[in-house]
Write an enzyme that holds these catalytic residues in place. Structure first.
Site, PDB file in Angstrom:
ATOM      1  N   LYS A 165       0.832  -1.209   0.000  1.00  0.00           N
ATOM      2  CA  LYS A 165       0.000   0.000   0.000  1.00  0.00           C
ATOM      3  C   LYS A 165       0.866   1.259   0.000  1.00  0.00           C
ATOM      4  CE  LYS A 165      -3.789   2.482   0.324  1.00  0.00           C
ATOM      5  NZ  LYS A 165      -4.660   2.503   1.504  1.00  0.00           N
ATOM      6  N   LYS A 200       0.953  11.985   5.345  1.00  0.00           N
ATOM      7  CA  LYS A 200       1.203  10.910   6.304  1.00  0.00           C
ATOM      8  C   LYS A 200       1.779   9.683   5.626  1.00  0.00           C
ATOM      9  CE  LYS A 200      -1.825   8.008   7.367  1.00  0.00           C
ATOM     10  NZ  LYS A 200      -2.234   6.600   7.208  1.00  0.00           N
TER      11      LYS A 200
END
Length: 292
Positions: A173, A241
């Site tokens: 991911k 992030k």
């Protein structure tokens, strides 16, 4: 066969819709979130509200997390009233968020010491897909543990992948998001430079999209930079992030990524400029304002 009892922590847009889907499919859920309205919505459909992660873990066969950061996950796992303190032998923890792989592997080892399993299973697609059980799920972990929870994952995802040992899902991911968010930063700056140089941005898109640079990401960037439509539902704050997590992962692997460092610096600067809640193509505005 009796369905497993599921404990779910993190009832945001994605998590709340995942819970609704599971409830429609006949699962009993224990739920927890700081948003009391989100909890009440689930309770109204038959879920049970719990007051601590320890209580939730003790009352559930599968614990699912859909949270924002690795720091939040670790706090819920390791707190005095955390998941590790309450989880039962034979239970499985599934982390659907995007977390740092080294953190995931550490949690998995500590769960294994208590006889519990873990799967990291970050998600693709949107909250609308979550409500209908049509997510893309990038799962990883011990194959026996994966097979144990796969029937539930199959009710949450249209495409469920097993990617290898624990941490491989989060690794995949982060690589995916590094590629995607770096692409959006580069294309958004291309449109910003065109604006500053007086080049027609629609014509720039027509030229670039006629060649190998064409992609859905380019269309998202054009939609904002040319048409003023912000339709890529992923915020600058989230991208910032994830790029930070990618850089931490790269550091853990003993290497570096100057490309990621550049994209991360731009995302951080846009975040600091107050654009964090905007979708990633809105970084175009930051690039335009850089001009002296």
């Amino acid at each position: 066969m009796t369905k497993p009892v599921i404990g779910f922590i993190g009832l945001g847009l994605m998590g709340g819709n995942m819970v609704e889907n599971l409830q429609k499919r006949g699962y009993q859920l224990n739920v927890m979130d700081l948003n009391k309205d989100a909890v009440a919505t689930c309770v109204a459909r038959g879920a049970k509200a719990v007051s601590s992660a320890k209580e939730l873990a003790a009352a559930s066969d599968i614990v699912m997390l859909c949270l924002t950061t690795s720091a939040v996950v670790e706090k819920l796992v390791y707190g005095d009233d955390g998941i590790l303190a309450g989880i039962k032998e034979g239970s499985v923890l599934i982390d659907f968020g995007t977390s740092i792989p080294s953190s995931t592997r550490k949690i998995g080892a500590d769960l294994a010491a208590k006889g519990a399993g873990m799967i990291d299973a970050p998600l693709g697609r949107t909250p609308a897909h979550a409500k209908d059980g049509l997510l893309n799920i990038m799962a990883a972990g011990d194959i026996d543990t994966f097979n144990k929870v796969k029937p539930v994952l199959d009710e949450q995802g249209e495409n469920v992948f097993h990617l290898g040992e624990l941490g491989a899902g989060h690794t995949t991911k982060l690589i995916n998001n590094f590629m995607g968010m770096t692409t959006v930063c580069a294309m958004s700056q291309a449109f910003a430079v065109a604006k500053l140089a007086g080049v027609d941005r629609q014509q720039l898109f027509d030229i670039m999209s006629a060649g190998p640079s064409n992609s859905p990401f380019m269309k998202f960037c054009k939609n904002y930079a040319v048409d003023g439509v912000s339709d890529l539902g992923f915020s600058i704050a989230n991208a910032n992030k994830d790029l930070g997590y990618f850089l931490k992962m790269v550091e853990d692997l003993g290497t570096e990524s100057k490309i990621a460092e550049g994209s991360s610096a731009n995302l951080q600067a846009a975040f600091d400029a107050g654009l964090g809640n905007g979708n990633v193509p809105e970084i175009f505005d930051y690039f335009v304002k850089l001009a002296k």
